[in-house]
Design an enzyme around this catalytic site. Structure first.
Site, PDB file in Angstrom:
ATOM      1  CG  HIS A 103      44.210  37.478  40.243  1.00  0.00           C
ATOM      2  ND1 HIS A 103      43.689  38.723  40.523  1.00  0.00           N
ATOM      3  CD2 HIS A 103      44.607  36.965  41.432  1.00  0.00           C
ATOM      4  CE1 HIS A 103      43.771  38.949  41.824  1.00  0.00           C
ATOM      5  NE2 HIS A 103      44.316  37.886  42.409  1.00  0.00           N
ATOM      6  CG  ASP A 105      44.919  34.558  44.947  1.00  0.00           C
ATOM      7  OD1 ASP A 105      44.913  35.589  44.248  1.00  0.00           O
ATOM      8  OD2 ASP A 105      44.337  34.469  46.042  1.00  0.00           O
ATOM      9  CG  HIS A 273      40.164  37.303  43.658  1.00  0.00           C
ATOM     10  ND1 HIS A 273      40.540  35.983  43.676  1.00  0.00           N
ATOM     11  CD2 HIS A 273      41.256  38.000  44.072  1.00  0.00           C
ATOM     12  CE1 HIS A 273      41.784  35.884  44.087  1.00  0.00           C
ATOM     13  NE2 HIS A 273      42.246  37.096  44.330  1.00  0.00           N
ATOM     14  NE  ARG A 289      46.295  35.706  50.196  1.00  0.00           N
ATOM     15  CZ  ARG A 289      46.867  35.613  49.002  1.00  0.00           C
ATOM     16  NH1 ARG A 289      46.532  36.458  48.040  1.00  0.00           N
ATOM     17  NH2 ARG A 289      47.785  34.702  48.770  1.00  0.00           N
TER      18      ARG A 289
HETATM   19  O1  LIG Z   1      42.834  43.506  47.714  1.00  0.00           O
HETATM   20  C1  LIG Z   1      41.900  42.762  47.412  1.00  0.00           C
HETATM   21  O2  LIG Z   1      40.720  43.087  47.524  1.00  0.00           O
HETATM   22  C2  LIG Z   1      42.206  41.390  46.851  1.00  0.00           C
HETATM   23  C3  LIG Z   1      43.660  41.203  46.664  1.00  0.00           C
HETATM   24  C4  LIG Z   1      43.995  39.875  46.056  1.00  0.00           C
HETATM   25  O3  LIG Z   1      43.830  39.644  44.890  1.00  0.00           O
HETATM   26  C5  LIG Z   1      44.526  38.819  46.911  1.00  0.00           C
HETATM   27  O4  LIG Z   1      44.760  39.057  48.115  1.00  0.00           O
HETATM   28  O5  LIG Z   1      44.721  37.704  46.409  1.00  0.00           O
HETATM   29 FE   LIG Z   2      44.291  37.553  44.456  1.00  0.00          FE
END
Ligand SMILES: O=C(O)CCC(=O)C(=O)O
Ligand SMILES: [Fe+2]
Length: 298
Positions: A103, A105, A273, A289
């Site tokens: 996806h 985000d 990702h 994040r």
């Molecule tokens: O947990 C991860 O490695 C990525 C998670 C994810 O897709 C995000 O934080 O947007």
């Molecule tokens: Fe993500």
């Protein structure tokens, strides 16, 4: 001073060593910004960041966004979204599954974020090996590698990006299979309609232009990018499936093996990702994040 860059065997995921993002001079910052814009995913190793330093570094690129579900944001610091499987006092401290399928985000929103900066505080380890890797694919390199005829076919097309598509596809499949009872199907359809009302579908270009580099990028998230506008459903879905398979081919993909202190910055236009998610408690994973505001896709 030139940055110490370890290049990945992929179009993205290059790793910078020997910098402290909490104390960058303008020249180092510009080199990081440039590397990020050109490649879409940059890893900065060996950081020791407080939430405020993480936020301040992100702010050098622009305004931040707060994650919609407040329960997963760091208490008192809503700019930090916690990705974690840890439970404290009977409550999850973050979102455990933040993206197990390919996806970009928030592509189901009208103005998706420009990018995210994910910082590893705890990485699950088994027999000395890290688990919980994240895959990144270059949607820009994948677009460039398409045959001319395909590019002509898809340039200018628009696609529906739908948060409820996952539920909708499940309902359609159940109905088609013919072995699910009508009450269950009715329930699935009600779920679909409810989700759709809460998060309405949006249309975005299937081929996006990067707002800074002008590169063209494929914008196809698994299942969420559900249909091509003006194309019969079967044909549109077949095209989306082919394009997603193309983007995620090994030559466009970098697999990140996390180490504590890694800060990974990704661009939601030139990359997509997927989290591997191959671990569970008692193995702990904790990431912070930050999310950068974006501009409307074009
Ligand atoms: O947990 C991860 O490695 C990525 C998670 C994810 O897709 C995000 O934080 O947007
Ligand atoms: Fe993500």
């Amino acid at each position: 001073m030139k940055l110490d860059i370890e290049y990945a065997q992929a179009p993205l995921g290059h790793k910078i060593h020997g910098v402290d993002v909490a104390h960058l001079d303008d020249d180092q910052f510009r080199q990081i910004e440039d590397l990020w814009n050109r490649h879409g995913v940059v890893v900065i190793a060996g950081q020791k960041l407080s939430p405020d330093e993480h936020i301040a570094f992100t702010r050098r690129f622009g305004d931040l966004e707060k994650f919609v579900i407040d329960a997963y944001n760091l208490p008192g610091k809503p700019e930090i979204f916690v990705v974690s499987n840890i439970i404290e006092n009977g409550k999850p401290i973050g979102m455990a599954d933040a993206g197990r399928m390919w996806h970009s985000d928030m592509c189901f929103t009208p103005v998706p974020p420009r990018g995210s900066f994910l910082y590893a505080l705890e990485v699950p380890m088994l027999n000395g090996q890290p688990l919980g890797d994240t895959y990144f694919a270059s949607t820009a390199a994948a677009y460039d590698a398409l045959p001319e005829a395909t590019r002509r076919r898809i340039d200018g097309l628009r696609a529906v990006n739908s948060f409820s598509a996952r539920v909708a596809v499940a309902a359609e499949r159940a109905e088609k299979a013919g072995n699910v009872d009508p009450a269950t199907i009715a329930h699935m359809k009600a779920e679909r309609d409810k989700t759709k009302a809460e998060v309405p579908d949006v249309e975005h270009p299937l081929v996006r232009t990067h707002p800074i580099t002008g590169r063209k990028c494929l914008y196809v998230s698994d299942l969420i990018t559900s249909d091509i506008v003006g194309m019969p459903a079967e044909e549109g879905r077949a095209l989306l499936k082919t394009l997603l398979e193309h983007v995620t081919r090994p030559q466009f993909v970098y697999r990140h093996r996390w180490q504590v202190g890694d800060l990974v910055m990704w661009d939601n236009c030139s990359s997509m990702h997927q989290a591997v998610g191959d671990f569970q408690l008692p193995l702990r994973r904790r990431m912070h994040r930050t999310t950068l505001k974006g501009t409307p896709p074009f």
